[in-house]
Every structure is written in C-alpha cells, then in structure tokens.
Design an enzyme around this catalytic site. Structure first.
Site, PDB file in Angstrom:
ATOM      1  N   LYS A 297     -15.624 -36.406  -3.287  1.00 25.85           N
ATOM      2  CA  LYS A 297     -16.267 -36.103  -2.002  1.00 25.85           C
ATOM      3  C   LYS A 297     -17.552 -36.908  -1.872  1.00 25.85           C
ATOM      4  O   LYS A 297     -18.534 -36.649  -2.548  1.00 25.85           O
ATOM      5  CB  LYS A 297     -16.605 -34.621  -1.857  1.00 25.85           C
ATOM      6  CG  LYS A 297     -16.969 -34.277  -0.389  1.00 25.85           C
ATOM      7  CD  LYS A 297     -17.825 -33.031  -0.258  1.00 25.85           C
ATOM      8  CE  LYS A 297     -19.296 -33.310  -0.322  1.00 25.85           C
ATOM      9  NZ  LYS A 297     -19.839 -34.099   0.830  1.00 25.85           N
TER      10      LYS A 297
ATOM     11  N   CYS B  24     -33.379 -41.648  -7.342  1.00 28.31           N
ATOM     12  CA  CYS B  24     -33.913 -40.524  -8.112  1.00 28.31           C
ATOM     13  C   CYS B  24     -34.771 -40.992  -9.273  1.00 28.31           C
ATOM     14  O   CYS B  24     -35.630 -40.251  -9.748  1.00 28.31           O
ATOM     15  CB  CYS B  24     -32.775 -39.639  -8.607  1.00 28.31           C
ATOM     16  SG  CYS B  24     -31.522 -40.538  -9.548  1.00 28.31           S
TER      17      CYS B  24
ATOM     18  N   GLU C  70     -26.682 -34.670 -12.125  1.00 26.00           N
ATOM     19  CA  GLU C  70     -27.735 -35.679 -12.133  1.00 26.00           C
ATOM     20  C   GLU C  70     -28.512 -35.472 -10.847  1.00 26.00           C
ATOM     21  O   GLU C  70     -28.039 -35.786  -9.760  1.00 26.00           O
ATOM     22  CB  GLU C  70     -27.116 -37.076 -12.210  1.00 26.00           C
ATOM     23  CG  GLU C  70     -28.064 -38.122 -12.777  1.00 26.00           C
ATOM     24  CD  GLU C  70     -28.901 -38.779 -11.711  1.00 26.00           C
ATOM     25  OE1 GLU C  70     -30.038 -38.292 -11.487  1.00 26.00           O
ATOM     26  OE2 GLU C  70     -28.451 -39.744 -11.098  1.00 26.00           O
TER      27      GLU C  70
END
Length: 499
Positions: free
Chosen positions: A183, A291, A257
């Site tokens: 997804k 990130c 993560e």
C-alpha cells in the site's frame, strides 16, 4: 509561473490484484503535481472488500503457489529480473515519481531508481550466501536450524521516496519467499502502480499485489486483516502507533521505521567547509523531506556565529524551482497541507523566542506550486517546538553548545532516535561522543550513507525493529529447529509392563 508536467500520467490509478486491476470500491482521491498545484490524476481507493481480495490472493500464492518453495537459485533469477525491469524503465518511473512527489528528476533518475534496482540485487546476493546452523554438542543428536518464509507481508510505503523505500521492503519480503500486499501513500501512487504492473511480467500470480487509499480506510483494513502475517511500515510515528496497536490484536510482528529529529553535532575541531556542505545536504536534500535529515544543527559556541552566517549565505543561494531542471537543488514540498504545516513552524519558533535566519516564506514567484524558501532558525532552547517536533521539510534549527557532554545531552533530549551526525577531526572527541548518542545510526564526518548490510532503524519513537541484510532475514523468516538422532536413542516403553 507554470512548469511543464514531467509525464502524462494515467487519468485513473487503482490497485492490482492477481495481476488484474482492482475494482476499488472506495472514493476517488485527487493526485496533484506539487510544482503547479494542478490535479493530474485520480486514485480509486480500495475499500475493505478490495483489501480482503488482495490478501486472499497473496494467501493463495503463498499456500499453493510455487514462490515460497522455489529454489534459491530460481528466486535469485527472478530478483535479478526485477532489477533489470527497473533499469529498463528508469526514465518512465522517475518521471511518474516526479509528477506525484515534486522531487528533482535528476535525483530520481540518478539515485532513487538506481537504489530501487540495487535493492533487488542486494537481496539476491544476500540469499545466495545465507546459511543455516547445526549443533552437534549433545551426544547422539544433530540439530539443525533453518529459515522459512513467514507468509503474507503487508508493506506500507511513505510518500517522500516511494519507489526507493518500497522496493527495500518488496525485495526483502520476496527474497525470503513471502508474498506481499503493498500500500503506497495515497498522495504518491503513480510510480509504484506502474512498477507493480511491470513486475507482474516476472513474478508468479498473486506474489505482489497493490492496494491504494487512505491510511484510515485501506491501511486500516490491511493491518487488521487476519490473513496478514507480518507488517512493515515506513512513515509517521503516530500512524506507527496505530498500526502496532491493530497488529497487536492479531499478534502480528511489525517493523516500524518512523520519524526523526536528528542532531547534527559540529565541533570546532571539524573541517568547517566539509561540515557546512554536509549540514546543507543533510537538511535540504530530497526537498528536506526525509526522516534522517540532520534537522537540529548543534554548533560548538566558538564557531556558532561564523557557521550560521555561512549557512545562511549558502541557503539563500540554493536553487529552488522546476523539478525538471537539472540545476534545481530543492523542488516543491509534497502537498499544500504539508507546505502550510512546515511554514507554521516559523511562527512557532518566533513565539518560543527563536530568531529566523533565512527563508520562512512561500515562494509565490514560482507560481501555484508548493515551494518555500530554504529556512533556518536559531532556537532559544532545545525545548522549542522547532527543536522537538519533526518538521519534515527544508527547515534547519540551530542550537549552541559549550562542551561535548552538553552536545550529547541536547542530542539525546528528544522523543526520537533515528540517526545522529558527528563532525570532528579529533579522534578522541569522536570516540567519546558516538557511543553516548541514543540513536540507531551514527554518521561521522559524512552526510547520509546507507549500508544495506548493516541494520537501519531507530531508538525510542523512531521505530521498532531494523531493516538491512540480517535484520530483514530475521523479520521475514521463521526459524525452525529440527533435531535428529545420529544413533537410535533408548526409549522408555510405557505400558509394556515389567521386563
């Protein structure tokens, strides 16, 4: 100002199950080109019934298909074919990725797609060398430990680098014999939809399926599905909490993560020019949306004023603009809502007593796209919102420190713990600092470098579990212990009566 669309995407994008287009069943979701703000496609959301269909397809492919029991040699051939497929379609995939993300096309071609192809090669090479274990210490017995695929993997990819990060999950899951339901983010479905379609040519039916939609609908149905055996997610921390909560009810293992607010510690003993280059790259690459960005730049006080002034001058020269222009260094942010959120931290920083060094405003001269000027602030303290919240944009926060102990304390004073950066040419300083940093990765005198053989992941709210060679093997396989006698053991004869 208006920018050319990198490619004409399909008018409508949907899921792909068993190699066939999904009926979806959900609402239509617009897909925008961030450089212009114009709608360029429509995504058909997959509802709970479509997700059920996708999981059932992956389950059949795992339970009755050839993939889980395919020889390692054959699986390597397929992984290499996946790599070749990506390399043969680099330009199309990069342009589709650019159209949905606004990332610079040059970087997508040269880095993201090359990394995506390498992900398949890496895991092909990894499984070619992977070995089991045997134990002979107990007299009369041979015990072996082998690994088997877990089952159906739900793979949820983020919007900031969809193909590069999703293929890490796909390649790992497939390499160890699992089947998948992928997804993507509903914001950035274009390139992954095309990639999954291309890979159907080399993968058995049902091995890789695609569902699309919002996390609250499609994602929620996927992670709560009883047919899912494991979940790998990359994205925001709050979403990660929700996924783990849903997965916990089915006792489904997860790797997460998640977010970061990484400290980039620069000592006076560092090569200042290299540290400046690294700091700029660490916060402004990928349009600042990563990130692992070095978003908190901690400077030894003796170099603070000089370094921040040089950073400001360089930041104001960063080329912001058309993602198709090879000269562009920073493109638009991914969405209007995200751009407004990033800019909201300028007022938050001022409200906390911080000082704006540069940027902090939308680039209206570039039209209706989601462009902002590269931004930097001096925070009043590490407690400020701009120093604690993940902003996820081209937005640097500066903080001074006086001693290595103070630098470590500031770096660790966060809910996150993904990566840390240390810049110093003094070896004792480096060796005294790095072991004390509470983060899963520490980069010394270098910006971002991903070693796929090593584990990657974070401490605290930056994640659970790791990705990488051995880490992925541990996650995507079940260990099986088999014990055999080397000589027939003496057995007690229950019910045989007295001899």
């Amino acid at each position: 100002m208006s920018f050319e669309l990198p490619i004409q995407p399909p008018a409508r994008v949907g899921g792909l199950i068993n190699g066939t287009a999904s009926s979806g069943g959900g609402i239509d979701i617009p897909v925008f080109y961030p450089a212009t703000g114009a709608q360029i496609s429509t995504l058909t959301e997959d509802d709970g019934a479509a997700v059920d269909h996708a999981v059932a397809a992956a389950r059949r492919a795992f339970d009755t298909g050839p993939w889980p029991t395919l020889s390692v040699a054959k699986r390597i051939e397929v992984l290499e074919a996946c790599r070749a497929t990506i390399l043969a379609n680099v330009d199309e995939l990069a342009r589709l990725e650019c159209a949905a993300t606004g990332l610079v096309l040059r970087e997508l071609r040269a880095r993201h797609m090359v990394r995506a192809a390498y992900n398949f090669r890496f895991f092909a090479e990894y499984i070619s060398q992977s070995a089991g274990q045997s134990y002979t210490q107990t007299e009369g017995y041979l015990t072996t430990v082998t690994r088997e695929p877990v089952g159906v993997a739900a793979l949820i990819a983020p919007w900031n680098a969809p193909v590069a990060l999703a293929t890490m999950k796909i390649a790992a899951a497939l390499a160890f014999g699992n089947t998948c339901v992928l997804k993507p983010s509903e914001q950035t479905p274009l390139a992954l939809a095309r990639l999954v379609a291309l890979l159907q040519e080399v993968l058995p039916e049902g091995v890789l399926n695609l569902v699309n939609g919002r996390g609250s609908v499609t994602g929620a149905a996927l992670v709560a599905h009883p047919g899912v055996d494991l979940i790998s997610f990359t994205g925001g921390t709050e979403t990660g909490r929700s996924i783990m909560s849903a997965a916990g009810r089915n006792l489904v293992p997860c790797t997460m993560e998640l977010g970061g607010k990484s400290a980039n510690i620069i000592f006076a003993s560092a090569d200042q020019e290299r540290a400046l280059d690294g700091a700029l790259q660490g916060i402004f690459s990928n349009n600042g949306q990563q990130c692992l960005a070095g978003s908190r730049i901690l400077l030894e006080r003796s170099i603070f004023d000089d370094f921040t002034e040089k950073f400001r001058a360089r930041a104001e020269q960063v080329r912001v603009g058309d993602p198709l222009d090879d000269a562009t260094e920073v493109g638009p942010l991914a969405s209007l809502a995200h751009m407004n959120r990033v800019l909201s931290f300028v007022d938050a920083a001022r409200g906390d007593g911080g000082r704006l060094l540069t940027g902090g405003a939308r680039r209206h001269d570039l039209g209706e796209g989601y462009f902002i000027a590269p931004t930097a602030v001096c925070a009043s303290s590490n407690a400020d919102r701009c120093a604690q919240d993940e902003i996820f944009g081209p937005f640097a926060t500066f903080l001074p420190f006086d001693t290595a102990d103070e630098a470590v304390a500031i770096a660790n004073d966060t809910a996150f713990g993904l990566v840390s950066y240390v810049w110093s040419d003094d070896l004792p300083t480096v060796m005294a600092t790095t072991p004390r940093l509470r983060s899963g990765v520490v980069w010394v005198n270098t910006p971002m470098m991903r070693e796929l053989r090593a584990p990657f992941g974070g401490y605290k709210t930056s994640g659970v579990g790791r990705e990488g060679g051995a880490a992925c093997e541990a996650f995507y396989t079940e260990e099986k212990t088999t014990t055999l006698p080397t000589t027939p053991p003496t057995l007690r004869r229950f019910g045989a009566g007295a001899d």
